[in-house]
Every structure is written in C-alpha cells, then in structure tokens.
Motif scaffolding. Structure first.
Motif, short mmCIF file in Angstrom:
data_model
loop_
_atom_site.label_atom_id
_atom_site.label_comp_id
_atom_site.label_asym_id
_atom_site.label_seq_id
_atom_site.Cartn_x
_atom_site.Cartn_y
_atom_site.Cartn_z
N ARG A 89 48.93 49.36 45.72
CA ARG A 89 49.81 49.05 44.57
C ARG A 89 49.00 48.49 43.40
N MET A 90 48.11 47.58 43.71
CA MET A 90 47.32 46.96 42.65
C MET A 90 46.33 47.95 42.04
N GLU A 91 45.81 48.85 42.87
CA GLU A 91 44.89 49.86 42.35
C GLU A 91 45.57 50.75 41.31
N SER A 92 46.77 51.21 41.63
CA SER A 92 47.47 52.07 40.67
C SER A 92 47.80 51.30 39.40
N ALA A 93 48.09 50.01 39.52
CA ALA A 93 48.37 49.21 38.33
C ALA A 93 47.11 48.96 37.50
N CYS A 94 46.01 48.65 38.17
CA CYS A 94 44.78 48.31 37.46
C CYS A 94 44.10 49.53 36.85
N LEU A 95 44.22 50.67 37.49
CA LEU A 95 43.51 51.86 37.03
C LEU A 95 44.40 52.81 36.25
N SER A 96 45.59 52.35 35.85
CA SER A 96 46.51 53.22 35.12
C SER A 96 46.02 53.52 33.70
N SER A 97 45.19 52.65 33.16
CA SER A 97 44.64 52.85 31.82
C SER A 97 43.40 53.74 31.90
N ASP A 98 43.31 54.68 30.98
CA ASP A 98 42.14 55.56 30.92
C ASP A 98 40.87 54.79 30.58
N LYS A 99 41.02 53.62 29.99
CA LYS A 99 39.87 52.83 29.55
C LYS A 99 39.27 52.00 30.68
N THR A 100 39.95 51.94 31.83
CA THR A 100 39.49 51.08 32.91
C THR A 100 38.44 51.79 33.75
N ASP A 101 37.34 51.11 33.98
CA ASP A 101 36.26 51.63 34.81
C ASP A 101 36.65 51.49 36.27
N ALA A 102 36.78 52.61 36.96
CA ALA A 102 37.23 52.60 38.35
C ALA A 102 36.12 52.27 39.33
N SER A 103 34.87 52.36 38.91
CA SER A 103 33.76 52.19 39.86
C SER A 103 33.73 50.83 40.57
N PRO A 104 34.09 49.71 39.93
CA PRO A 104 34.05 48.43 40.66
C PRO A 104 35.30 48.18 41.52
N TRP A 105 36.26 49.09 41.50
CA TRP A 105 37.51 48.84 42.22
C TRP A 105 37.28 48.57 43.70
N GLN A 106 36.45 49.36 44.36
CA GLN A 106 36.25 49.20 45.80
C GLN A 106 35.79 47.78 46.14
N ARG A 107 34.81 47.26 45.40
CA ARG A 107 34.34 45.89 45.66
C ARG A 107 35.44 44.87 45.39
N PHE A 108 36.21 45.07 44.29
CA PHE A 108 37.28 44.14 43.96
C PHE A 108 38.37 44.17 45.04
N SER A 109 38.71 45.36 45.50
CA SER A 109 39.80 45.47 46.48
C SER A 109 39.47 44.76 47.78
N GLU A 110 38.19 44.58 48.06
CA GLU A 110 37.78 43.89 49.28
C GLU A 110 38.12 42.40 49.27
N ILE A 111 38.42 41.85 48.10
CA ILE A 111 38.80 40.43 48.04
C ILE A 111 40.31 40.25 47.84
N LEU A 112 41.07 41.35 47.93
CA LEU A 112 42.54 41.30 47.81
C LEU A 112 43.18 41.29 49.18
N TYR A 113 44.08 40.35 49.39
CA TYR A 113 44.82 40.23 50.65
C TYR A 113 46.29 39.98 50.34
N TYR A 114 47.12 40.17 51.36
CA TYR A 114 48.56 39.97 51.16
C TYR A 114 49.16 39.33 52.41
N CYS A 115 50.10 38.44 52.18
CA CYS A 115 50.80 37.76 53.27
C CYS A 115 52.30 37.72 52.93
N PRO A 116 53.14 38.44 53.69
CA PRO A 116 54.57 38.37 53.40
C PRO A 116 55.13 36.99 53.76
N ILE A 117 56.03 36.49 52.90
CA ILE A 117 56.67 35.20 53.18
C ILE A 117 58.16 35.28 52.86
#
Length: 163
Positions: A89-117
C-alpha cells in the motif's frame, strides 16, 4: 528606529523579521545533528493521511539521508494487514508520482512494519508494545519512540490512555 526607551520600534522589528525570513535557507531550517535512533509509531496507519502524506514524507527523508540511523517505522491501525500488505500500500502511494525515484524503495520498505490494533482493546496495545520492544531490540533504537496520531481528534484521548 528605536523608541525613547531604546527598544526597537514595531516597524523595525517587523522589518527584521521580514529580512530574516527572506534570508532563510534550507540549511538553516535543518537540525545541526541527525536525530537519535528511534521507532516511529503511526497510530491510524491504515488511513488516507498515512498513505498520502506521512509515509511519502518519511520516504523523502530516507532518500535524502535525513532519517535517524537506525530508524524503523511501525504503522498500526484497525485494518488487518500484514507487513507485506502494508508495504505494498505504501509503495503505491510513495511511487505514484513520476518524479519519485523508485530505486531506494526496497531498502526503505525493509524498515516498514505493521501491527493491527483495536482501539478499544487493551490487549491490542499490549501486542503493540511487544512489537515495539521486538523492533527496538532488532534495530537498536535504545527505547526511543516517536508517536504520530493519524486518527481523528475524537480518538486522541482513548488512544493516549491505552498507550
């Protein structure tokens, strides 16, 4: 121009403020040192604000090297998502702009976590606390946490009390 008591007049102060704002550069707005390692906890992370503003802003900070090192981002919300689904979900939101560099996404996504509450269930917050402790141990953030409430104001009190 000064008043009789040697204090600056209002027009002098106003001019000084305008001059200061005009001379301000990006460098003067930044902290002199990088922030300490931390876990960024976004309460209400399954909502629109997180996808449109918060995570894209954190991604830009990551790209620019302005996030603490280490830093980990833990989203939590009522929607039942896995870490992988949250990242998608966050990838599609962050990379929706043509101006966004997608190359660092993989490293960034490794620090994203989710916990339902469940905002009304204390056990959910106990699981959240355990997830924070786990990430703190894994990344060495020394117990530092930054909490961001991406929920309606009507939920601030209950969320604060549960935390």
């Amino acid at each position: 121009m000064e008043n009789q008591d040697n204090t600056p007049s209002f027009s002098t102060m106003q001019k000084a403020v305008v001059t200061t704002k005009e001379q301000r550069t990006v460098e003067t707005c930044l902290l002199p040192n990088r922030a300490e390692p931390c876990v960024v906890v976004i309460i209400g992370a399954s909502g629109d604000l997180t996808a449109r503003k918060i995570v894209p802003s954190l991604f830009r900070l990551f790209i620019n090297g302005d996030l603490p090192d280490p830093c980990v981002i833990l989203g939590c919300g009522r929607t039942k998502l896995s870490d992988h689904e949250f990242r998608e979900r966050m990838e599609s939101a962050c990379l929706s702009s043509d101006k966004t560099d997608a190359s660092p996404w993989q490293r960034f996504s490794e620090i994203l976590y989710y916990c339902p509450i469940d905002y009304e269930d204390l056990n959910s917050y106990n699981r959240l606390a355990e997830e924070i402790r786990t990430l703190d141990g894994k990344y060495g953030t020394h117990g530092n946490k930054l909490l961001y409430f991406a929920v309606p104001p009507s939920l601030y009190t209950s969320n604060s009390e549960m935390l």
